[in-house]
Design an enzyme around this catalytic site. Sequence first.
Site, PDB file in Angstrom:
ATOM      1  N   ASP A   9      -5.516  -2.888  -2.139  1.00 32.19           N
ATOM      2  CA  ASP A   9      -7.055  -2.758  -2.595  1.00 32.19           C
ATOM      3  C   ASP A   9      -7.369  -3.436  -4.030  1.00 32.19           C
ATOM      4  O   ASP A   9      -8.324  -4.079  -4.202  1.00 32.19           O
ATOM      5  CB  ASP A   9      -7.264  -1.333  -2.367  1.00 32.19           C
ATOM      6  CG  ASP A   9      -6.596  -0.434  -2.988  1.00 32.19           C
ATOM      7  OD1 ASP A   9      -5.575  -0.793  -3.540  1.00 32.19           O
ATOM      8  OD2 ASP A   9      -6.872   0.823  -2.810  1.00 32.19           O
ATOM      9  N   LYS A  17       0.898  -1.177   0.026  1.00 33.39           N
ATOM     10  CA  LYS A  17       0.027   0.002   0.266  1.00 33.39           C
ATOM     11  C   LYS A  17       0.843   1.179   0.146  1.00 33.39           C
ATOM     12  O   LYS A  17       0.771   2.044   0.820  1.00 33.39           O
ATOM     13  CB  LYS A  17      -0.963  -0.081   1.252  1.00 33.39           C
ATOM     14  CG  LYS A  17      -1.847   0.882   1.319  1.00 33.39           C
ATOM     15  CD  LYS A  17      -3.141   0.856   0.233  1.00 33.39           C
ATOM     16  CE  LYS A  17      -4.042   2.004   0.320  1.00 33.39           C
ATOM     17  NZ  LYS A  17      -5.001   1.993  -0.886  1.00 33.39           N
TER      18      LYS A  17
END
Length: 358
Positions: A223, A191
């Site tokens: 994600d 991330k």
Amino acid sequence: MDAKITLLPGDGIGPDIVAETRKVLDVVAVKYGHSFSYTEQLIGGIAIDETGVALPEATLGACLNSDAVLMGSVGGPKWDDPRAKVRPEQGILGLRKGLNVFANVRPVKVFDALADASPLKSERVKGVDLIILRELTGGIYFGSPQGRDVGENGRFGYNTMIYNEVEIRRIVEIAFDLARKRRKKVTSVDKANVLATSRVWREVAQEVADENPDIEYEVVLVDAMAMYLINKPAAYDVVVTGNLFGDILSDEASMITGSLGMLPSASLGLPGTPGLYEPIHGSAPDIAGKGIANPLATILSAAMMLRSSLDLDEEAMAMETAVSQVLAAGHRTADIAKSGEKTVGTTAMGDLVIEALG
Ligand code: IPM
Ligand code: MG
């Protein structure tokens, strides 16, 4: 070969599935001329009940002193109070740290005989054969400081996500080693658009990738990866990531197969140190002691143990082939049966695997 194996049955269905797996291991030992000796130790809820802690010193000592560790599962409603000082999960986390098993290998492979068990359309699931390689002894699970307190806005909790380059490099190197024996592709998940930890992760992972130019390498944000695992799971080979992301993505990935009761795992440390093997499913307290739990994920974990800790490739392959044959012949425990299909219990499933071993 003589091998010392520590068994940690744990809670819920753990004792049933570990006993069944031991039965299969004993047959493998006789068939191939090995001698496996076992010591059984407490972990998790049962350890809390009997000793007051989730990981007694005797358990960690026995594990450190063996060639490999085979665990069932821990936890259950009895020990679920979130404010309890001792929790079964401390047993697993302590064991991972105590054995320094920083590399958690979670293969996700669709058995042909169970292809229609997936909640995904079968054309998406076809050919899925990936590994989630999860860093297991660092990151936000273990970062300090962590705790809870009370401030001007009331109660608060805090954790620290931290990775250093030694931790990152050693897990990413394992990803490349694994990929080299497979389809030669590594996907690193982070991330980095938000987290400083991930930006260091990405930098170090890229350095390792540069040293392994024969392997295809890509980076994906976590994600997005959650999405891709559903819409193109067959595109992945080895997916390497940190502790928390790996926890979440491996549960998601397990659903691609539709049969959580089938998936094994291995947690590995430095060469020559004992590995820890366990099914990825939980302790299923609702069916504990009923004799209907699926022992196959534990049997497949034992196969990984033979291969990775004991160097017994042929024996591992024989166990995996036996499991495939039993499934291909149509035998199912309740968790993997379609409605109306005839089912077998834990012991019968173990017996079928033994029969298939010949
Ligand atoms: C897992 C489990 C554990 C984890 C729990 C039981 C502590 O979810 O092995 O994935 O979070 O690592
Ligand atoms: Mg998990």
